[in-house]
Design a protein around this motif. Sequence first.
Motif, short mmCIF file in Angstrom:
data_model
loop_
_atom_site.label_atom_id
_atom_site.label_comp_id
_atom_site.label_asym_id
_atom_site.label_seq_id
_atom_site.Cartn_x
_atom_site.Cartn_y
_atom_site.Cartn_z
N TYR A 93 44.23 46.28 36.23
CA TYR A 93 43.60 45.21 36.72
C TYR A 93 42.35 45.16 36.60
CZ TYR A 93 42.35 43.32 41.62
OH TYR A 93 41.68 42.47 42.38
N PHE A 257 44.12 51.13 52.48
CA PHE A 257 44.15 49.84 51.89
C PHE A 257 45.44 49.52 51.30
CE2 PHE A 257 42.29 45.83 51.00
CZ PHE A 257 41.49 45.42 52.08
N TYR A 261 47.09 46.02 52.01
CA TYR A 261 46.99 44.95 51.06
C TYR A 261 47.72 45.28 49.73
CZ TYR A 261 45.52 42.07 47.25
OH TYR A 261 45.30 41.41 46.02
N SER A 302 50.84 39.36 51.50
CA SER A 302 50.44 40.68 52.26
C SER A 302 50.46 40.48 53.76
CB SER A 302 49.45 41.33 51.78
OG SER A 302 48.54 40.42 51.28
N ASP A 365 45.98 39.85 55.67
CA ASP A 365 45.90 41.08 55.60
C ASP A 365 44.39 41.39 55.88
OD1 ASP A 365 45.08 42.23 52.90
OD2 ASP A 365 46.28 40.42 52.76
N SER A 366 43.61 40.75 55.28
CA SER A 366 42.18 41.14 55.26
C SER A 366 41.31 40.12 54.98
CB SER A 366 41.86 42.29 54.36
OG SER A 366 42.16 41.87 53.07
N ILE A 367 40.08 40.12 55.52
CA ILE A 367 39.00 39.22 55.14
C ILE A 367 37.93 40.11 54.32
CG2 ILE A 367 37.19 37.49 55.59
CD1 ILE A 367 38.64 36.88 58.25
N VAL A 368 37.63 39.84 53.09
CA VAL A 368 36.71 40.59 52.28
C VAL A 368 35.41 40.09 52.51
CG1 VAL A 368 36.22 41.79 50.32
CG2 VAL A 368 38.51 41.88 51.09
N ARG A 369 35.23 38.87 51.51
CA ARG A 369 33.86 38.03 51.44
C ARG A 369 33.98 36.68 52.64
NH1 ARG A 369 31.24 38.18 46.58
NH2 ARG A 369 32.14 39.93 45.32
N GLY A 370 35.41 36.55 52.66
CA GLY A 370 35.73 35.25 53.60
C GLY A 370 35.89 34.03 52.71
N ASN A 371 35.69 34.00 51.59
CA ASN A 371 35.89 32.77 50.82
C ASN A 371 37.26 32.26 50.86
OD1 ASN A 371 33.41 32.79 49.61
ND2 ASN A 371 34.01 34.08 47.69
N ILE A 405 39.61 50.78 45.03
CA ILE A 405 40.05 49.29 45.71
C ILE A 405 38.89 48.35 45.60
CG2 ILE A 405 40.53 47.80 47.79
CD1 ILE A 405 42.75 49.60 47.08
N ASP A 406 39.11 47.09 44.69
CA ASP A 406 38.12 46.25 44.44
C ASP A 406 37.27 45.68 45.65
OD1 ASP A 406 36.68 44.57 42.73
OD2 ASP A 406 37.97 43.19 42.92
P1 AMP Z 1 37.99 37.30 50.66
O1 AMP Z 1 37.75 37.43 51.75
O2 AMP Z 1 37.98 35.69 50.02
O3 AMP Z 1 37.22 38.12 49.52
O4 AMP Z 1 39.57 37.42 50.17
C1 AMP Z 1 40.49 38.14 50.94
C2 AMP Z 1 41.67 37.91 50.47
O5 AMP Z 1 42.15 38.56 49.20
C3 AMP Z 1 42.81 38.15 51.18
O6 AMP Z 1 43.76 37.11 51.33
C4 AMP Z 1 43.61 39.62 50.82
O7 AMP Z 1 44.81 39.50 50.97
C5 AMP Z 1 43.00 39.59 49.35
N1 AMP Z 1 42.25 40.82 49.10
C6 AMP Z 1 42.04 41.84 49.98
N2 AMP Z 1 41.49 42.76 49.20
C7 AMP Z 1 41.90 42.61 47.93
C8 AMP Z 1 41.47 43.37 46.64
N3 AMP Z 1 40.80 44.55 46.67
N4 AMP Z 1 41.85 42.52 45.54
C9 AMP Z 1 42.24 41.44 45.60
N5 AMP Z 1 42.42 40.74 46.67
C10 AMP Z 1 42.18 41.23 47.60
#
Ligand code: AMP
Length: 481
Positions: A93, A257, A261, A302, A365-371, A405-406
């Motif tokens: 990936y 994680f 996810y 997820s 399942d998660s918020i990473v950047r929030g986009n 994990i990315d």
């Molecule tokens: P964002 O907050 O926009 O960065 O993306 C969060 C979304 O990406 C969530 O819907 C997760 O399901 C998904 N996500 C979380 N971790 C990862 C990951 N390591 N790689 C790709 N998608 C992810």
Amino acid sequence: MSHQNIYRSGPDKFHDECGVVGFFSPDKETNCAPYLYYGLYALQHRGQESAGISTMKDGKISMHKNTGLVADVFSGGQLKELEGNVGIGHVRYSTSGEGGRTNAQPLTVNTRAGAITLAHNGSLVNDQVLREILEDSGVVFQTTIDTEVMVNFIARNLSQGLVPAIRKLVEIIKGAYALVMAFDGKLIGVRDPFGLRPLCLGKMGAQYILASESCAIDTIGGEFVRDLEPGEIIIIDEEGLTSYGQKNWAKKKSCIFEEIYFARPDTVLEGRSVYASRHEAGKILAKEYPVAADIVIGVPDSGIPAAIGYAEASGIPYGMGLIKNKYSGRTFIQPTQELREQAVKLKLNPIREVIEGKRVIVIDDSIVRGNTSKRLVEILREGGAREVHFLVSSPPVTHTCHFGIDTPSKKYLIGANYTVEEITEMLGADSVGYLSVEGLLSSTKADGDRCLACFTGDYPMEVPKLEEMVSEEEERLKLGN
Ligand code: AMP
């Protein structure tokens, strides 16, 4: 040796999410390639950039790998060319689109002791040091991936025997890894001493399967036997399976994680169904964060089990409010923020009938950047939702993952930089609620044996200072989901 860049091996350092599979049959006439193909197919969610299989017959290795999905890479009859009763496979990936075919796995090297082929999931934190040591001794690297460092390290020690060579590797490399290898007609599996990345064992009659996830064993038609222990080395040959433990086993810290996810819900990780953990997380979230609403929906895929769990625990009906386009790829390859935001719509579309005029709880399942979440709130409002409560079945991601994990550097993690109140405003939601760390742990029934570093910063080993080393350009490429 420069220590400035000590932890980096190249542009691919931060996105090593992958899937691995291995197959061994004691019957030399068996062709393992179709089994590996099915296994990789089941692990496609772990990597969509490239796929590859290598097989071994009478000590000779045949290999095919390329960029693309498993079905595309092997669409031209290549499986028939891959002969042998033992072999390995890999899906990779990538988020930046760099690397391509050169960095596809497995990797094969010829040594005086014979050919060895290796595939790897995970990420090392000291690979640059090792790379420099090897380069000083004359090794010329063809790729930028950790896997090449590992295969070279094993190769240079193989004259001492297979097990000592692998043990030496395990002593020297630091980080997260699940390895599958074929050498001398044997199938080999190695899991890192913290068990950060998953690797499990299956059987099908007298045949053995190794895989990142148990769903691959199911798909091949085998029976799940067990997860490999942290630090375990497994060697499978005509005599059967031999397991070698490491001397200094660390305390298990498998990656949480995966459960949140990355893994498929039909996979069993560390003895627990991933679906069951996600479902339970939703139930706990309903207790921790009750909201008055008319409907609970999940973000496919997820977020769905948690949404079902939340609905069950709260008594609020569950509905299918978002449809995922099964054919859309990942969205971060879009070059501009505008296109990336549009790409969320390409992937997820609301069902107006389900949400119109309603107070909607949407669970991801998660918020990473929030986009993604910001765009989702907009999409749901456009679809007629009267209120949008964005709930998350994991805690705020506050720290970068160094183990495969990315996740981006800290400055881009919304949970690291803003309060829940600020995030609510940024997303344009009526409310935002996260699961607690305790709630998450309890959903997996884990007993302190998970790596929670992305939520707590408590890394199981020393990690590089990433933030200083990540360029804006790299980050731009990684924006979005
Ligand atoms: P964002 O907050 O926009 O960065 O993306 C969060 C979304 O990406 C969530 O819907 C997760 O399901 C998904 N996500 C979380 N971790 C990862 C990951 N390591 N790689 C790709 N998608 C992810």
